[in-house]
Design a protein around this motif. Structure first.
Motif, short mmCIF file in Angstrom:
data_model
loop_
_atom_site.label_atom_id
_atom_site.label_comp_id
_atom_site.label_asym_id
_atom_site.label_seq_id
_atom_site.Cartn_x
_atom_site.Cartn_y
_atom_site.Cartn_z
N ILE A 18 0.86 -1.18 0.00
CA ILE A 18 0.00 0.00 0.00
C ILE A 18 0.90 1.23 0.00
O ILE A 18 1.72 1.40 0.90
N GLU A 19 0.75 2.07 -1.01
CA GLU A 19 1.56 3.29 -1.13
C GLU A 19 0.69 4.51 -0.88
O GLU A 19 -0.33 4.71 -1.56
N CYS A 20 1.11 5.33 0.09
CA CYS A 20 0.43 6.59 0.36
C CYS A 20 1.40 7.73 0.03
O CYS A 20 2.41 7.91 0.73
N ASN A 21 1.11 8.45 -1.03
CA ASN A 21 1.95 9.58 -1.44
C ASN A 21 1.27 10.91 -1.14
O ASN A 21 1.55 11.91 -1.80
N GLU A 22 0.39 10.91 -0.14
CA GLU A 22 -0.39 12.10 0.19
C GLU A 22 -0.12 12.50 1.65
O GLU A 22 0.21 11.67 2.49
N ASP A 23 -0.26 13.78 1.90
CA ASP A 23 -0.19 14.27 3.28
C ASP A 23 -1.59 14.14 3.87
O ASP A 23 -2.51 14.88 3.50
#
Length: 788
Positions: free
Chosen positions: A558-563
């Motif tokens: 799972i990749e989270c590239n958000e603030d």
């Protein structure tokens, strides 16, 4: 100093559960070759691949010892930036060539094999039998030409009946148990005693005997200079090679053979290595069978070693079929003849091309793999690197996407057939690359989340359970910090999901991952705590046969590239949400809320179930954060003549609540009601006054239903209309304070009447609903108790 593989990234694997699937994984050995690493030290050699679950091939693959190993994870990342050195280019994979051959007879007569004991005397040849070589100095056989294009035109194992092949191999094994006084006796025993005339069978029986016989223990009575016995005995002293022995045996078996010398990518080869005269020398054979020159490497076929320890005691020999009548277009990736014509290709490959080819192993071709992206031995990368292979039969792409520190690496790629036949779960090396990482992304990459398994995406158990998913990659990107996976399930199952991260403990991540089952779909919801990568491990079982033991079925990145600023969900046990095992067994079904997670913009809800029989039911409302019980805020009743059970819920505050439902058939006299369904309710807004429901006693929960009043307060007025359904009752009465009011029954089961309540408001008084079920007319059971 120990090196750590940094930032391996994802592999994209598309699976078809109805076909034979080859699993592919990779190991990245991190080191700095012929130059300085980050800390200034110089490393002399590449570390070998790991010993875990890997097929060890000492002569045509690096000898596995303890080394650094990191799985390359699955996904569909961008290609990244990859640069290539000038002059390297892309090496084309040679294709099977065209040629003319004569008709190949298909053998159909099995050999009669006699079982032997070790050391048993072989049959003696007749006095008339003589060793006659097929070739002389004047007759070296026809010149080499490119091989035929298709399998039915050229010699192969397909030209031998399976039963015949089995007897040929068995005969060679039995002959290997005997000691022969001379080569004449050996050749008679091996070939002519069984009247083997088919040229493929002749070649095969020699090949199989060489792969079985311990030639270093062989001895002959009389060894003369220049004799065939001297050739075979030369293996003990290193004066001869397997190729020379094979050539000698073929010569006296009536087959034209040629010893081919050249370079080979053996155990000590590393991708990108240059070949110099006197190094990496090897010999193999070309044998002329029914008008076609075919290639055989008896040495590498016989010396394939399997086992976990690199010690003499642990060696186990196993025949490698790949090196018998190998496709020249495949053999060129590991064998480069000194004489180009013995490549047996229409377009010959140069030494530079041979050096630039990826180091491919026999299993690469066995599994039908193809290159998609990189066809050179050395990959020069900047930032993220993506290397892609493909299964040609189903056009399935496997992408190895990873980011690493600056330096030189060896990438080992392994595969195995995920079939019931592959019970030992062994991965075989299929190819390897040298990676020259010239630049590094900023910020520097870090290792993948510490998940339990090396493989990413659906695993073998996923398909064994008959699961299916629309998720085509093993990398999932969040949107607004959230992600969801869905599995289609064929039967009742239990699931558990765990979230992993390099910077958080398992307990800290419990509230950010939730799974539930709705109908025949299992949902897995992730709320990322912040930017970063998270590993999602999914476990499952069939509770009807496997109890409480859960098995790993899939793993996702799972990749989270958000603030994001996530609010964690309540921590719930695995398999808590949704239907429990007894739900289906009792014939229950959801009517109003099929999803066990309910988000409300108000503080009340009514949940309904359908029942197939009369049920006793109860419920428990629990604050998910404090675990405080609110039994007076759930009202349970039965509607539609007993076929629907309703739970009215009012939430006393905003937040998360657990609603646990319990039920058992009325016919069951057990006092304990098992849990049948669990909800998680998220109350986001308070919209109505919170008034407790009346206390419900056991007999109310056996088919009773209230129309009014659901609660008693001043807003109800001085005179309150009571109307409810109480089946099987003979009389129903409301006791307000000390005053009894008997209700009337206009129709069977329905009871109604007006009760004066005004004098009780504000005094802390109670009112009860009571029923008489026959017998003693003065005996009433309390059904409900109101706080007025």
């Amino acid at each position: 100093m120990e090196r750590r593989t940094s930032g391996t990234r994802s592999v994209e694997i598309t699976y078809d559960p109805h076909t034979r699937v080859t699993k592919v994984t990779a190991g990245l050995a991190s080191t700095y070759i012929g130059g300085q690493g980050r800390d200034g030290e110089v490393d002399e050699e590449f570390p070998p691949p790991p010993p875990e679950l890997l097929q060890q091939q000492y002569l045509y693959g690096a000898a596995p010892q303890q080394g650094v190993y990191a799985s390359v994870a699955p996904g569909t990342q961008a290609q990244g930036q990859v640069s290539y050195r000038p002059g390297k280019g892309t090496t084309d994979v040679p294709q099977p060539q065209k040629g003319k051959v004569s008709n190949i007879p298909v053998s159909s007569a099995p050999i009669q094999v006699e079982k032997r004991n070790v050391g048993q005397e072989p049959p003696a040849p007749p006095p008339t039998f003589k060793l006659i070589p097929v070739k002389t100095e004047k007759d070296a056989g026809p010149p080499p030409t490119p091989q035929a294009a298709t399998s039915h035109q050229k010699p192969s194992l397909e030209n031998i009946d399976r039963q015949v092949l089995h007897t040929v191999d068995d005969h060679a094994i039995q002959v290997s148990k005997s000691d022969h006084s001379n080569v004449r006796e050996l050749v008679w025993d091996l070939i002519f005693s069984k009247n083997i005339t088919n040229e493929i069978e002749k070649c095969r029986v020699i090949f199989r005997w060489l792969a079985t016989k311990n030639l270093k223990e062989m001895s002959f009575d009389n060894v003369q200079a220049g004799s065939p016995e001297e050739v075979l005995m030369g293996l003990k002293t290193g004066r001869t090679t397997y190729a020379m022995v094979f050539d000698t045996m073929c010569n006296y078996a009536g087959l034209h053979s040629k010893i081919i010398s050249g370079y080979a990518k053996g155990a000590d080869y590393r991708p990108g290595q240059k070949f110099q005269p006197g190094t990496n020398q090897h010999s193999w054979n070309a044998v002329y069978i029914y008008g076609t020159w075919c290639v055989v490497d008896a040495h590498w076929a016989a010396r394939r070693i399997i086992g976990k320890q690199a010690s003499t005691e642990e060696f186990h020999y196993q025949l490698d079929e790949y090196f018998f009548l190998t496709e020249p277009a495949q053999l060129i990736f590991t064998h480069f003849p000194d004489d180009p014509k013995w490549q047996l290709l229409e377009r010959t490959v140069s030494l530079e091309e041979f050096e630039n080819m990826p180091h491919m192993k026999p299993q690469f071709f066995k599994y039908g793999l193809e290159f998609v992206s990189h066809r050179t031995a050395v990959v020069y990368g900047r930032g993220e690197i993506s290397i892609r292979l493909r299964y040609p039969a189903h056009r399935l792409v496997v992408a190895f996407n990873f980011s690493i520190q600056k330096g030189a690496y060896i990438l080992y790629i392994y595969a195995k057939e995920d079939t019931p036949e592959n019970k030992d779960n062994v991965y075989a090396q299929v190819c390897e690359y040298k990676i020259e990482q010239e630049e590094v992304n900023k910020p520097e990459p870090e290792p993948l989340p510490p998940c339990a398994y090396l493989n990413w995406g659906p695993g073998a158990a996923f398909f064994r359970y008959g699961l299916a998913t629309y998720q085509q990659t093993a990398t999932v990107l969040t949107r607004d910090g959230k992600a969801e996976l869905q599995f289609r399930i064929p039967k009742t199952m239990q699931f558990m999901a765990k979230l992993k991260n390099n910077h958080s403990s398992d307990s800290e991540l419990e509230g950010y991952c939730m799974n539930r089952i709705v109908g025949n779909t299992a949902y897995f919801n992730i709320t990322a705590p912040g930017r970063g990568e998270y590993g999602l491990e999914i476990y499952a079982n069939d509770p009807s046969t496997e109890g409480t033991t859960l098995f790993h079925v899939a793993q996702y990145l799972i990749e989270c590239n958000e603030d994001v600023k996530a609010v964690p969900l309540p921590k719930l046990p695995g398999g808590y949400l949704g239907a429990q095992p007894k739900f289906n067994e009792f014939g229950l079904n959801t009517l109003s809320h099929h999803d066990p997670v309910i988000h409300l913009e108000k503080n009340f809800v009514e949940i309904q179930f359908a029942t197939a029989q009369e049920m006793r039911v109860t419920a428990n409302l629990i604050d998910a954060e404090t675990d405080k019980d609110y039994p007076d805020y759930v009202f349970t009743q039965t509607q539609s003549q007993g076929s629907v059970v309703s739970f009215r819920v009012v939430l006393p505050n905003e937040g998360f609540y657990k609603l646990q439902l319990y039920s058992i058939p009325v016919s069951d006299t057990s006092q304990q009601l098992p849990g049948v369904y669990n909800y998680l309710i998220n109350c986001k807004k308070m919209t109505q006054q919170v008034v407790p429901f009346p206390k419900q006693y056991a007999q109310w929960k056996e088919g009773c239903c209230m129309e009014s009043p659901i609660s008693l307060h001043q807003g109800c007025g001085d005179e309150v209309v009571f109307c409810m359904f109480v089946p099987k009752a003979s009389a129903v009465a409301v006791v307000a304070g000390d005053e009894w009011t008997h209700l009337q029954s206009p129709q069977t089961g329905m009871w109604e009447g007006r009760v004066k309540m005004g004098h009780l408001y504000g005094r802390g008084a109670k009112a009860t609903l009571n029923a008489n079920y026959g017998g003693d007319p003065t005996s009433y059971a309390t059904l409900l108790e109101y706080n007025v």
